[in-house]
Design an enzyme around this catalytic site. Sequence first.
Site, short mmCIF file in Angstrom:
data_model
loop_
_atom_site.label_atom_id
_atom_site.label_comp_id
_atom_site.label_asym_id
_atom_site.label_seq_id
_atom_site.Cartn_x
_atom_site.Cartn_y
_atom_site.Cartn_z
N HIS A 314 0.85 -1.19 0.00
CA HIS A 314 0.00 0.00 0.00
C HIS A 314 0.88 1.24 0.00
O HIS A 314 1.94 1.24 0.62
CB HIS A 314 -0.90 0.00 1.25
CG HIS A 314 -2.05 0.94 1.13
ND1 HIS A 314 -1.95 2.27 1.37
CD2 HIS A 314 -3.33 0.72 0.72
CE1 HIS A 314 -3.12 2.84 1.15
NE2 HIS A 314 -3.97 1.93 0.75
N ASP A 372 -7.95 -5.33 0.21
CA ASP A 372 -8.46 -6.17 -0.88
C ASP A 372 -8.13 -7.65 -0.72
O ASP A 372 -8.62 -8.47 -1.49
CB ASP A 372 -7.89 -5.68 -2.21
CG ASP A 372 -8.35 -4.28 -2.51
OD1 ASP A 372 -9.54 -4.03 -2.32
OD2 ASP A 372 -7.53 -3.45 -2.90
#
Length: 441
Positions: A314, A372
């Site tokens: 991320h 996710d």
Amino acid sequence: MVRKKLNKKNNRKAKIIIDETTYEFPIYNSTEGEAVIDISKLHAEANIFTYDPGFTSTASCESKITYIDGDKGILRYRGYDIEELAKKSDFIEVVNLLIYGDLPNKEQLTKYKRLITRHTLLHEQIINFFQGFRRDAHPMAMMVGVMGALSSFYQDTLNINDSHQRQEATRRIIAKSATIGAMAYKYSLGQAFVSPRNNLSFSENFLYMCFSNTAENYKVSPVLAKAMDTILILHADHEQNASTSTVRLAGSSGANPFACIAAGVSSLWGPAHGGANQAALEMLEEIGSSKNIKKYIAKAKNKKDPFKLMGFGHRVYKNYDPRAKILKSICLKVLKHVGVKNDPILKLAMDLEKIALNDKYFKEKRLYPNVDFYSGIILRAIGFPPEMFTVIFAIARTAGWTAQWTEMIEDPIQKIGRPRQLYTGKRVIKYGVGRSSKNTR
Ligand code: ACO
């Protein structure tokens, strides 16, 4: 103005020396997190730009909505920890919190829910839009198209300078996004659209519109509705990510809210952003079994191989994404509820997570599972195909997009977003000189 106040309190300054000249710029401290150097006068004073591809060191705006501490794995909406909101709140309360700045009281919330549900229906003519799509179209293509098309139907809420119209447009976008998402799903199945039921909660209604049909009524399970609601809460906002920045940039030109949100949906679609949940599940299916993990980890580490471990890494979190933690526990509950005792994909995901978290490459680069990684397994267990995962993300993110768009419009110093560039192209040449001799284009 807040910025000036923050600067005065600290009186910090940054100095930039270019050749022999020193330029001074104010530093604004944030209430939490990193301070910023205000370089807005740099070009006027020094005739030079800053260069920051991917905006890794650039704050594009001032915002009071969402706070992230990527090193500690903290996410807060309007000061409230995401863990608490996921446990105690529901999606519409979170929408209200994001847009208005504090938690609503009971009457405010009841009124707000009523206002949102009044907008769940779509204009009958919008059905014609769906019929223009191929049946195998990706539902995100329908989301982008139909969301933008709303601006042609709801022309009484296009005036961005009218606060009442802005609020009404926001409520329309949030309410109708679920109906559009469910219609896109039904269209892909070749089934009739199911009208919204306003006696259900936002999440229950979405599940109902997706899974009920003319032959069989769908009884919404409270466990699945809670899981759906939590997924929506966790995806509701995430500071100045790619799609939110897209919404702000589109909105900075004065474009209408429906067009801006359609731009956000487009940006979210990409596999490096919202499309990663579909990509993560497809990747797990491709890996197939725990015995193949080593091979795929090696592929992810190989710079010559474009393969990446989807659902890992991320831009901001250099620690476990707090949303992934919450989803991991929900995933176990949902699978138990739907009667999946030993889901091979879940087992594979957990094995992969364990191996990656202990791998030198992933440890050094601080790559942890993101939101996710587990959301796809939950959504699949609820009954959604992978193509719908990003649609559900988009429905949730209409909350953050509209809150951030509203904040931008109401910011007195807001101006059109217009980045500059480092030009490395040709200098002036006479027409005809240097004509290409290659025939590769
Ligand atoms: N698998 C393997 N290597 C990775 C991964 C991954 N998933 N993610 C990052 N890396 C590597 C990069 O190759 C890079 O290596 P290098 O320093 O040797 O060049 C290093 O880690 C840093 O990564 P960047 O891509 O520079 O980090 P950035 O902040 O630009 O990207 C991103 C973050 C796009 C999320 C990236 O980690 C990624 O592509 N992950 C997979 C896709 C994904 O899960 N996206 C969802 C994000 S969450 C969301 O949108 C809700």
